[in-house]
Write a protein that holds these residues in place. Structure first.
Motif, PDB file in Angstrom:
ATOM      1  N   SER A   1       0.371 -20.797 -34.232  1.00 54.23           N
ATOM      2  CA  SER A   1       0.515 -20.491 -35.616  1.00 54.23           C
ATOM      3  C   SER A   1      -0.562 -21.080 -36.386  1.00 54.23           C
ATOM      4  CB  SER A   1       1.973 -21.362 -36.213  1.00 54.23           C
ATOM      5  OG  SER A   1       1.701 -22.844 -36.010  1.00 54.23           O
ATOM      6  N   PRO A   2      -0.426 -20.564 -37.854  1.00 49.64           N
ATOM      7  CA  PRO A   2      -1.898 -20.916 -38.228  1.00 49.64           C
ATOM      8  C   PRO A   2      -2.081 -22.524 -38.599  1.00 49.64           C
ATOM      9  CG  PRO A   2      -0.817 -19.224 -39.314  1.00 49.64           C
ATOM     10  CD  PRO A   2      -0.042 -19.641 -38.241  1.00 49.64           C
ATOM     11  N   ALA A   3      -0.936 -23.325 -38.966  1.00 47.69           N
ATOM     12  CA  ALA A   3      -0.940 -24.760 -38.875  1.00 47.69           C
ATOM     13  C   ALA A   3      -1.305 -25.397 -37.529  1.00 47.69           C
ATOM     14  CB  ALA A   3       0.300 -25.143 -39.386  1.00 47.69           C
ATOM     15  N   GLY A   4      -0.725 -24.792 -36.442  1.00 46.86           N
ATOM     16  CA  GLY A   4      -1.182 -25.369 -35.185  1.00 46.86           C
ATOM     17  C   GLY A   4      -2.835 -25.251 -34.641  1.00 46.86           C
ATOM     18  N   GLN A   5      -3.065 -23.930 -35.192  1.00 45.76           N
ATOM     19  CA  GLN A   5      -4.649 -23.703 -34.875  1.00 45.76           C
ATOM     20  C   GLN A   5      -5.450 -24.504 -35.746  1.00 45.76           C
ATOM     21  OE1 GLN A   5      -4.850 -19.485 -35.903  1.00 45.76           O
ATOM     22  NE2 GLN A   5      -4.037 -18.758 -33.640  1.00 45.76           N
TER      23      GLN A   5
ATOM     24  N   LEU B   1       8.998 -26.706 -39.506  1.00 41.01           N
ATOM     25  CA  LEU B   1       7.663 -27.283 -39.160  1.00 41.01           C
ATOM     26  C   LEU B   1       7.519 -27.386 -37.712  1.00 41.01           C
ATOM     27  CD1 LEU B   1       7.082 -29.994 -42.032  1.00 41.01           C
ATOM     28  CD2 LEU B   1       6.338 -27.819 -41.761  1.00 41.01           C
ATOM     29  N   ASP B   2       6.786 -27.096 -36.996  1.00 37.07           N
ATOM     30  CA  ASP B   2       6.625 -27.103 -35.439  1.00 37.07           C
ATOM     31  C   ASP B   2       5.369 -26.633 -34.914  1.00 37.07           C
ATOM     32  OD1 ASP B   2       7.386 -27.341 -32.774  1.00 37.07           O
ATOM     33  OD2 ASP B   2       8.779 -25.800 -32.948  1.00 37.07           O
ATOM     34  N   TRP B   3       4.320 -27.657 -34.988  1.00 39.01           N
ATOM     35  CA  TRP B   3       3.154 -27.497 -34.603  1.00 39.01           C
ATOM     36  C   TRP B   3       2.792 -27.237 -33.045  1.00 39.01           C
ATOM     37  CZ3 TRP B   3       0.226 -31.190 -38.223  1.00 39.01           C
ATOM     38  CH2 TRP B   3       0.465 -30.775 -39.395  1.00 39.01           C
ATOM     39  N   ILE B   4       3.817 -28.023 -32.406  1.00 42.80           N
ATOM     40  CA  ILE B   4       3.548 -28.246 -30.914  1.00 42.80           C
ATOM     41  C   ILE B   4       4.106 -27.270 -30.285  1.00 42.80           C
ATOM     42  CG2 ILE B   4       4.249 -29.506 -28.916  1.00 42.80           C
ATOM     43  CD1 ILE B   4       2.558 -30.909 -31.204  1.00 42.80           C
ATOM     44  N   ASN B   5       5.341 -26.475 -30.666  1.00 39.22           N
ATOM     45  CA  ASN B   5       5.986 -25.492 -29.687  1.00 39.22           C
ATOM     46  C   ASN B   5       5.483 -23.974 -30.243  1.00 39.22           C
ATOM     47  OD1 ASN B   5       7.794 -27.104 -28.320  1.00 39.22           O
ATOM     48  ND2 ASN B   5       9.171 -27.469 -30.210  1.00 39.22           N
ATOM     49  N   GLU B   6       4.531 -24.065 -31.469  1.00 35.72           N
ATOM     50  CA  GLU B   6       4.060 -22.902 -31.732  1.00 35.72           C
ATOM     51  C   GLU B   6       2.578 -23.257 -32.041  1.00 35.72           C
ATOM     52  OE1 GLU B   6       5.991 -21.464 -35.209  1.00 35.72           O
ATOM     53  OE2 GLU B   6       7.906 -21.851 -34.537  1.00 35.72           O
TER      54      GLU B   6
END
Length: 93
Positions: A39-43, A31-36
């Motif tokens: 990614s779909p989750a980050g978006q 799980l890495d929303w900050i460094n990616e």
């Protein structure tokens, strides 16, 4: 002193410990929303933050000025209260 809840908004979640622990027992990706951020989750997180959270925070602050009131209390009330209760240094000195 209690800060207004929107003044405590945390902009990111850190899953480093979870990812480390999970990597020993699972093949599932980290799980890495900050460094990616792409990614779909980050978006999804960025869209939700921009459209819901930040607009609500800004609108509420414009109407109620809660954070400005909080800053005023910190600078003008609580420092003087500490001064009168035995602190030697005068506030803002």
């Amino acid at each position: 002193p209690i800060a207004p809840p929107h003044g405590l908004f945390l902009d990111m979640s850190v899953y480093e410990s979870y990812n480390t622990r999970k990597s020993r027992t699972s093949d599932v990706g980290d799980l890495d929303w900050i460094n990616e951020p792409d990614s779909p989750a980050g978006q999804r997180w960025k869209k939700f933050k921009d459209e819901k959270l930040l607009t609500t925070i800004v609108e509420q602050e414009a109407e109620e000025a809660n954070f400005i009131k909080y800053l005023y209390m910190q600078a003008n009330v609580f420092e003087w209260e500490e001064y009168y209760h035995g602190k030697e240094k005068e506030p803002n000195a």
